[in-house]
Design a protein around this motif. Structure first.
Motif, PDB file in Angstrom:
ATOM      1  N   LYS A 153      37.219  35.345  53.564  1.00  0.00           N
ATOM      2  CA  LYS A 153      38.445  34.130  53.580  1.00  0.00           C
ATOM      3  C   LYS A 153      39.400  33.976  52.779  1.00  0.00           C
ATOM      4  N   LEU A 154      39.417  35.024  51.890  1.00  0.00           N
ATOM      5  CA  LEU A 154      40.701  35.197  50.974  1.00  0.00           C
ATOM      6  C   LEU A 154      41.992  35.518  51.601  1.00  0.00           C
ATOM      7  N   THR A 155      42.963  34.951  51.455  1.00  0.00           N
ATOM      8  CA  THR A 155      44.289  35.141  52.467  1.00  0.00           C
ATOM      9  C   THR A 155      45.418  35.759  51.453  1.00  0.00           C
ATOM     10  N   LYS A 156      45.404  35.381  50.108  1.00  0.00           N
ATOM     11  CA  LYS A 156      46.612  35.959  49.167  1.00  0.00           C
ATOM     12  C   LYS A 156      45.908  36.113  47.884  1.00  0.00           C
ATOM     13  N   LEU A 157      46.418  36.907  47.248  1.00  0.00           N
ATOM     14  CA  LEU A 157      45.736  37.214  45.915  1.00  0.00           C
ATOM     15  C   LEU A 157      46.887  37.498  44.904  1.00  0.00           C
ATOM     16  N   ILE A 158      46.933  36.765  43.639  1.00  0.00           N
ATOM     17  CA  ILE A 158      47.928  36.839  42.735  1.00  0.00           C
ATOM     18  C   ILE A 158      47.276  37.307  41.552  1.00  0.00           C
ATOM     19  N   ILE A 159      47.604  38.496  40.937  1.00  0.00           N
ATOM     20  CA  ILE A 159      47.242  38.836  39.786  1.00  0.00           C
ATOM     21  C   ILE A 159      48.163  38.362  38.512  1.00  0.00           C
ATOM     22  N   GLY A 160      47.602  37.697  37.663  1.00  0.00           N
ATOM     23  CA  GLY A 160      48.377  36.999  36.399  1.00  0.00           C
ATOM     24  C   GLY A 160      48.794  38.055  35.651  1.00  0.00           C
ATOM     25  N   LYS A 161      49.848  37.617  34.798  1.00  0.00           N
ATOM     26  CA  LYS A 161      50.477  38.690  33.672  1.00  0.00           C
ATOM     27  C   LYS A 161      50.032  39.024  32.696  1.00  0.00           C
ATOM     28  N   ASN A 162      48.643  38.169  32.370  1.00  0.00           N
ATOM     29  CA  ASN A 162      47.707  38.799  31.122  1.00  0.00           C
ATOM     30  C   ASN A 162      46.662  39.861  31.423  1.00  0.00           C
ATOM     31  N   THR A 163      46.599  39.981  32.790  1.00  0.00           N
ATOM     32  CA  THR A 163      45.396  41.019  33.102  1.00  0.00           C
ATOM     33  C   THR A 163      45.839  42.446  32.774  1.00  0.00           C
ATOM     34  N   THR A 164      44.866  43.128  32.172  1.00  0.00           N
ATOM     35  CA  THR A 164      45.069  44.524  31.707  1.00  0.00           C
ATOM     36  C   THR A 164      44.185  45.624  32.336  1.00  0.00           C
ATOM     37  N   GLU A 165      43.145  45.074  33.076  1.00  0.00           N
ATOM     38  CA  GLU A 165      42.338  45.918  33.849  1.00  0.00           C
ATOM     39  C   GLU A 165      42.026  45.463  35.444  1.00  0.00           C
ATOM     40  N   CYS A 166      42.745  46.291  36.575  1.00  0.00           N
ATOM     41  CA  CYS A 166      42.337  45.679  37.603  1.00  0.00           C
ATOM     42  C   CYS A 166      42.131  47.016  38.570  1.00  0.00           C
ATOM     43  N   ASN A 167      41.212  47.427  38.949  1.00  0.00           N
ATOM     44  CA  ASN A 167      40.698  48.416  39.743  1.00  0.00           C
ATOM     45  C   ASN A 167      39.871  47.707  40.656  1.00  0.00           C
ATOM     46  N   ILE A 168      40.044  47.407  41.906  1.00  0.00           N
ATOM     47  CA  ILE A 168      39.237  46.631  42.603  1.00  0.00           C
ATOM     48  C   ILE A 168      38.919  47.070  43.944  1.00  0.00           C
ATOM     49  N   SER A 169      37.881  46.856  44.755  1.00  0.00           N
ATOM     50  CA  SER A 169      37.295  46.971  46.097  1.00  0.00           C
ATOM     51  C   SER A 169      37.696  45.715  46.676  1.00  0.00           C
ATOM     52  N   LEU A 170      38.445  46.193  47.914  1.00  0.00           N
ATOM     53  CA  LEU A 170      38.946  44.905  48.927  1.00  0.00           C
ATOM     54  C   LEU A 170      37.973  45.378  50.161  1.00  0.00           C
ATOM     55  N   GLU A 171      36.604  45.685  49.889  1.00  0.00           N
ATOM     56  CA  GLU A 171      36.298  45.850  51.212  1.00  0.00           C
ATOM     57  C   GLU A 171      35.560  44.726  51.865  1.00  0.00           C
ATOM     58  N   ASN A 172      35.978  44.628  53.293  1.00  0.00           N
ATOM     59  CA  ASN A 172      35.754  43.445  54.158  1.00  0.00           C
ATOM     60  C   ASN A 172      36.557  42.136  53.837  1.00  0.00           C
ATOM     61  N   CYS A 173      37.703  42.320  52.982  1.00  0.00           N
ATOM     62  CA  CYS A 173      38.544  41.326  52.779  1.00  0.00           C
ATOM     63  C   CYS A 173      39.392  41.258  54.184  1.00  0.00           C
ATOM     64  N   THR A 174      38.890  40.891  55.159  1.00  0.00           N
ATOM     65  CA  THR A 174      39.692  41.083  56.341  1.00  0.00           C
ATOM     66  C   THR A 174      40.699  40.026  56.685  1.00  0.00           C
ATOM     67  N   ALA A 175      40.849  38.717  55.859  1.00  0.00           N
ATOM     68  CA  ALA A 175      41.783  37.958  56.067  1.00  0.00           C
ATOM     69  C   ALA A 175      43.034  38.139  55.072  1.00  0.00           C
ATOM     70  N   LEU A 176      42.769  39.108  54.074  1.00  0.00           N
ATOM     71  CA  LEU A 176      43.736  39.130  52.861  1.00  0.00           C
ATOM     72  C   LEU A 176      45.155  39.863  53.484  1.00  0.00           C
ATOM     73  N   LYS A 177      46.109  39.346  53.344  1.00  0.00           N
ATOM     74  CA  LYS A 177      47.379  39.810  53.876  1.00  0.00           C
ATOM     75  C   LYS A 177      48.531  40.163  52.905  1.00  0.00           C
ATOM     76  N   ASP A 178      48.343  39.400  51.441  1.00  0.00           N
ATOM     77  CA  ASP A 178      49.283  39.477  50.607  1.00  0.00           C
ATOM     78  C   ASP A 178      48.749  39.556  49.294  1.00  0.00           C
ATOM     79  N   ILE A 179      49.124  40.269  48.452  1.00  0.00           N
ATOM     80  CA  ILE A 179      49.103  40.651  46.951  1.00  0.00           C
ATOM     81  C   ILE A 179      50.249  40.860  46.343  1.00  0.00           C
ATOM     82  N   THR A 180      50.199  39.976  45.057  1.00  0.00           N
ATOM     83  CA  THR A 180      51.347  39.964  44.261  1.00  0.00           C
ATOM     84  C   THR A 180      50.765  40.330  42.670  1.00  0.00           C
ATOM     85  N   ILE A 181      51.231  41.144  42.131  1.00  0.00           N
ATOM     86  CA  ILE A 181      50.889  41.439  40.902  1.00  0.00           C
ATOM     87  C   ILE A 181      52.311  41.172  39.717  1.00  0.00           C
ATOM     88  N   LYS A 182      51.974  40.021  38.849  1.00  0.00           N
ATOM     89  CA  LYS A 182      52.910  39.543  38.155  1.00  0.00           C
ATOM     90  C   LYS A 182      53.375  40.430  37.083  1.00  0.00           C
TER      91      LYS A 182
END
Length: 338
Positions: A153-182
């Motif tokens: 049910k996740l539609t948009k994901l925004i990764i904040g500026k302080n994140t230093t580690e992000c290697n992610i599986s998006l398996e079955n994230c069928t509603a996700l259309k938009d990702i922004t990395i700050k």
């Protein structure tokens, strides 16, 4: 069960509602992750198992043993510290919208229904049925690889500026259309796609030195990647066949990087050629930022390396535009004292 009810031999996976286990049972290892139970309970006098808000746990209530996958919410108790089974069962918890945590728990916490580390620096589990968009809190520096897997049910994901580690599986994230990395501290960003991702928009910052999408790419034909020319964003667009929209041109690569002095095996002096068009420089290794130099007139610095072999040092310039750092292409030098 066995005749004395000490061993459960077969569990009816279609059983709904609350499933109660007898006090005699000491082996419930056959309970499947894919089940339809809303809650588990145990009879009075049970010596091996207990429950924690409907989850089957050890008697001490420190470890989750089995998960009723029909739950829509779960409040984790104060003593839970082992959640391996919760992570394993997550793909089947298709109705789970939120997780909350007892404030006395010493290992976990939650914010906006998302399971996090106690200090709010790591995202551990995003509920499968939590709807809408999500922005990582400012405190987050790390995201577990499978934290967002199954978030249908996740539609948009925004990764904040302080994140230093992000290697992610998006398996079955069928509603996700938009990702922004700050723009911020993240240097490497990778997505694993098992063929269920229908991403349309990806915005990447100059802080990234590498970005990648692994797995099946056939359903990303309509993806548009926005980033800066001569960065990993442009490379990723070419590699995936996505449309690329340039936000501008980054500063030039830092030149003439030299090691000027070996102060002792773990500390060195490094210099480089000045670029009067930039605002400052950043020095880092593959996994760690070593120094930020907010003055383009400074072209030499002393660095504590921490070890004396097998290190590549990177130096890149940056410009400040509208209060944000726009990073240039990194130059590098190897450090091998022995």
């Amino acid at each position: 069960y066995s005749k004395d009810k000490s061993i459960l031999y077969m569990y009816p996976a279609g059983r709904t509602g609350t499933v109660t286990f007898p006090k005699e049972v000491s082996d419930l290892s056959v309970i499947p992750d894919r089940n339809k139970a809303f809650a588990f309970s145990v009879a009075t006098g049970q010596a091996v198992y207990s429950t924690d808000d409907g989850m089957l746990v050890t008697k001490e209530k420190t470890k989750i043993y089995a998960v009723p996958s029909a739950r829509t919410s779960y409040k984790m108790g104060s003593r839970i510290k082992n959640i391996d089974e919760l992570k394993a069962a997550k793909p089947y918890m298709e109705n789970l919208k939120k997780i909350t945590v007892n404030s006395q728990n010493k290992k976990f916490s939650s914010k906006d229904g998302v399971l996090m580390s106690k200090d709010y620096t790591k995202i551990i589990l995003y509920p499968c049925a939590k709807p809408g968009s999500y922005k990582t809190p400012a405190s987050v520096i790390k995201i577990d690889d499978n934290a967002f897997s199954g978030a249908k049910k996740l539609t948009k994901l925004i990764i904040g500026k302080n994140t230093t580690e992000c290697n992610i599986s998006l398996e079955n994230c069928t509603a996700l259309k938009d990702i922004t990395i700050k723009e911020g501290d993240l240097r490497r960003f990778t997505i694993y796609n098992a063929g269920t991702l229908n991403l349309k928009k990806l915005i990447l910052p100059t802080s990234l030195v590498y970005s990648g999408i692994y797995g099946y790419k056939g359903n990303l034909e309509d993806l548009t990647i926005t980033g800066w020319t001569n960065t990993s964003a442009e490379k990723l667009a070419k590699k995936t066949g996505a449309q690329f929209i340039s936000a501008g041109i980054i500063p030039k690569r830092v030149k003439n990087i030299k090691i000027n002095a070996y102060i002792h095996p773990k500390r060195i002096k490094v210099s480089w050629k000045r670029d009067p068009q930039v605002s400052g420089y950043e020095v880092y290794t593959e996994n760690k930022k070593l120094k930020d130099i907010p003055d383009n007139k400074i072209t030499e610095t002393s660095l504590h390396i921490g070890r004396n072999y097998g290190i590549i040092l990177y130096i890149r310039a940056y410009k400040i535009q509208k209060g944000k750092k726009i990073y240039g292409k990194p130059g590098s030098i190897s450090y091998n004292l022995y």
